[in-house]
Design a protein around this motif. Structure first.
Motif, PDB file in Angstrom:
ATOM      1  N   LYS A  47       0.848  -1.197   0.000  1.00  0.00           N
ATOM      2  CA  LYS A  47       0.000   0.000   0.000  1.00  0.00           C
ATOM      3  C   LYS A  47       0.886   1.250   0.000  1.00  0.00           C
ATOM      4  O   LYS A  47       0.635   2.207  -0.739  1.00  0.00           O
ATOM      5  CB  LYS A  47      -0.893  -0.025   1.250  1.00  0.00           C
ATOM      6  N   LYS A  48       1.946   1.192   0.832  1.00  0.00           N
ATOM      7  CA  LYS A  48       2.863   2.330   0.907  1.00  0.00           C
ATOM      8  C   LYS A  48       3.509   2.580  -0.468  1.00  0.00           C
ATOM      9  O   LYS A  48       3.617   3.715  -0.915  1.00  0.00           O
ATOM     10  CB  LYS A  48       3.933   2.036   1.974  1.00  0.00           C
ATOM     11  N   LEU A  49       3.923   1.491  -1.119  1.00  0.00           N
ATOM     12  CA  LEU A  49       4.567   1.620  -2.433  1.00  0.00           C
ATOM     13  C   LEU A  49       3.624   2.252  -3.455  1.00  0.00           C
ATOM     14  O   LEU A  49       4.030   3.058  -4.280  1.00  0.00           O
ATOM     15  CB  LEU A  49       5.025   0.245  -2.945  1.00  0.00           C
ATOM     16  N   ALA A  57      16.282  11.408  -3.438  1.00  0.00           N
ATOM     17  CA  ALA A  57      15.682  12.624  -2.871  1.00  0.00           C
ATOM     18  C   ALA A  57      16.081  12.767  -1.403  1.00  0.00           C
ATOM     19  O   ALA A  57      16.416  13.869  -0.942  1.00  0.00           O
ATOM     20  CB  ALA A  57      14.161  12.547  -3.020  1.00  0.00           C
ATOM     21  N   GLU A  58      16.074  11.659  -0.688  1.00  0.00           N
ATOM     22  CA  GLU A  58      16.399  11.711   0.749  1.00  0.00           C
ATOM     23  C   GLU A  58      17.868  12.088   0.970  1.00  0.00           C
ATOM     24  O   GLU A  58      18.201  12.871   1.854  1.00  0.00           O
ATOM     25  CB  GLU A  58      16.071  10.355   1.403  1.00  0.00           C
ATOM     26  N   ARG A 106      22.220  11.430  -8.726  1.00  0.00           N
ATOM     27  CA  ARG A 106      21.607  11.001  -9.991  1.00  0.00           C
ATOM     28  C   ARG A 106      21.329   9.502  -9.935  1.00  0.00           C
ATOM     29  O   ARG A 106      22.047   8.756  -9.267  1.00  0.00           O
ATOM     30  CB  ARG A 106      22.554  11.268 -11.163  1.00  0.00           C
ATOM     31  N   VAL A 107      20.291   9.110 -10.665  1.00  0.00           N
ATOM     32  CA  VAL A 107      19.904   7.685 -10.681  1.00  0.00           C
ATOM     33  C   VAL A 107      20.075   7.132 -12.093  1.00  0.00           C
ATOM     34  O   VAL A 107      19.667   7.767 -13.063  1.00  0.00           O
ATOM     35  CB  VAL A 107      18.424   7.517 -10.236  1.00  0.00           C
ATOM     36  N   TYR A 115       7.558   8.293  -6.123  1.00  0.00           N
ATOM     37  CA  TYR A 115       8.795   7.918  -6.829  1.00  0.00           C
ATOM     38  C   TYR A 115       8.586   6.653  -7.660  1.00  0.00           C
ATOM     39  O   TYR A 115       7.891   5.747  -7.228  1.00  0.00           O
ATOM     40  CB  TYR A 115       9.914   7.654  -5.812  1.00  0.00           C
ATOM     41  N   PRO A 116       9.223   6.582  -8.844  1.00  0.00           N
ATOM     42  CA  PRO A 116       9.056   5.373  -9.658  1.00  0.00           C
ATOM     43  C   PRO A 116       9.709   4.132  -9.055  1.00  0.00           C
ATOM     44  O   PRO A 116       9.330   3.012  -9.378  1.00  0.00           O
ATOM     45  CB  PRO A 116       9.722   5.731 -10.986  1.00  0.00           C
ATOM     46  N   SER A 117      10.710   4.338  -8.181  1.00  0.00           N
ATOM     47  CA  SER A 117      11.344   3.172  -7.556  1.00  0.00           C
ATOM     48  C   SER A 117      12.097   3.623  -6.316  1.00  0.00           C
ATOM     49  O   SER A 117      12.267   4.822  -6.072  1.00  0.00           O
ATOM     50  CB  SER A 117      12.314   2.485  -8.521  1.00  0.00           C
ATOM     51  N   VAL A 118      12.572   2.640  -5.563  1.00  0.00           N
ATOM     52  CA  VAL A 118      13.280   2.901  -4.300  1.00  0.00           C
ATOM     53  C   VAL A 118      14.478   3.825  -4.518  1.00  0.00           C
ATOM     54  O   VAL A 118      14.802   4.659  -3.661  1.00  0.00           O
ATOM     55  CB  VAL A 118      13.693   1.568  -3.617  1.00  0.00           C
TER      56      VAL A 118
END
Ligand code: F6P
Length: 360
Positions: free
Chosen positions: A250-252, A266-267, A277-278, A257-260
């Motif tokens: 549910k949290k996901l 961001a964090e 950068r990802v 964000y598109p992924s972890v």
């Protein structure tokens, strides 16, 4: 007459074709009777709906190095195997019907976790099944290695390698998100091979503070201050690990964000002021030709598989233990996940090198 069927099921990977070629060559060289090969199209769907072609020597020529699968593949989830198909038919019965109509002596299933559960089910239903351990995730219980894994490690490692120079020029933090589904074999190996500073795995839940501390330790803003994180697509925080599966799902769903990796980026940016950068190599990790390791490995697995078909040894997954090809009963292998042990030597050795797993 020996009649052998083959299908490739689930996500594709390198060395599917190399494995089928080896099964064919081995069976043809060992069979004591004329042998026919049937290839089912698009995995179990081909078996269900009788979509197949007869395979000949020419089909196996020049495919040792070819990525993907000459048969096509699809996902037929095991949890839906007992639900009727869109026409109201029983899927297992459809598969049995095709198998018997073709008078097959044996069916090869080249597949990962879900596919092996269906292979085991078909074996329990009386079909002669041999399964081959396929997946870039290396998460199959009962085998030290799956084919596709080493080639994927090479690609994920190259992705980290390419990031090094640009990360270094800009003094940036880079997150490379690596596949592996619920396990961390791929990011663990690619992370070590690529010289990552931090490796995050589903099996070792992370603490954000620990990651931030490690990033800040290098925060000198000169050209040497870059940092690389190899993050498993299934990486999870210690906090989220405490949630039930349902709560976490549910949290996901509510994530912006598109992924972890994007969440972590961001964090980290917020906490450290560093540019993050990802990069996600994604399905490139499953693409292209098998590396030399996988070609040898697939050839060994297929050689043994072909021999087993000729000698009537059915109901097994062909596997790899202590550098030897062995066979494991399908009933033992099906439904179990092989996880990275957080206390295993490889994790300890990585820690000795100063690699952080974000948990200290
Ligand atoms: O199982 C192989 C794999 O590539 C995983 O690493 C990944 O989570 C998943 O398949 C992706 O699946 P799909 O190809 O359906 O997007």
């Amino acid at each position: 007459m020996l009649r052998i069927g083959m299908l490739t099921s689930g996500g594709d990977c390198q060395a599917l074709n190399a494995t089928m070629r080896a099964i064919y060559l081995s069976a043809m060289n060992n069979a004591k009777e004329p042998t026919e090969f049937y290839g089912f199209q698009d995995g179990y769907k081909g078996l269900m709906y009788s979509r197949y072609t007869m395979l000949h020597r020419s089909d196996f020529e020049d495919i040792l190095t070819r990525g993907g699968t000459i048969l096509g593949t699809s996902r037929v989830p095991f949890k839906e195997i007992d639900k009727p198909d869109q026409y109201g038919n029983n899927k297992v019965e459809l598969m049995k019907k095709t198998y018997h109509e073709l008078s097959l002596d044996c069916l090869f299933v080249l597949g990962g976790n879900g596919s092996i559960k269906t292979a085991n089910r078909l074996s329990q239903e009386g079909l002669n099944v041999i399964s081959m351990p396929k997946t870039i995730d290396n998460d199959l219980w009962g085998t030290d290695m799956t084919f596709g894994f080493q080639s994927a490690v090479d690609i994920a490692t190259r992705a980290i390698d390419e990031i090094h120079t640009t990360a270094s020029s800009h003094g940036r933090v880079f997150i490379v998100e690596i596949m592996g589904h619920k396990t961390g074999w791929l990011p663990l190996n690619a992370g070590i091979a690529g010289g990552a500073d931090i490796i995050l795995l589903p099996e070792i839940p992370y603490k954000l503070e620990s990651i931030i501390k490690t990033v800040q330790r290098k925060k000198t803003n000169n050209r040497g201050s870059f940092m690389i994180l190899a993050v498993a697509e299934g990486a999870i925080s210690q906090e989220d690990k405490k949630l039930s599966k349902k709560e976490y799902q549910k949290k996901l769903q509510n994530y912006i964000y598109p992924s972890v990796s994007y969440k972590l980026a961001a964090e980290i940016e917020e906490a450290t002021g560093k540019e993050v950068r990802v990069t996600i190599p994604g399905h490139t990790q499953r693409g292209g030709m098998p590396d030399a390791y996988d070609r040898v490995f697939a050839s060994r697995l297929g050689a043994e598989g072909g021999r087993m078909a000729c000698e009537g040894e059915y109901g097994f997954m062909v596997a790899y233990k202590n550098r030897e090809i062995v066979k494991v009963p399908l009933s033992e292998a099906a439904g179990k996940l092989k996880l990275v042990d957080p206390n295993s030597n490889i994790v300890k050795e990585a820690r000795m090198l100063g690699i952080s797993f974000g948990d200290e």
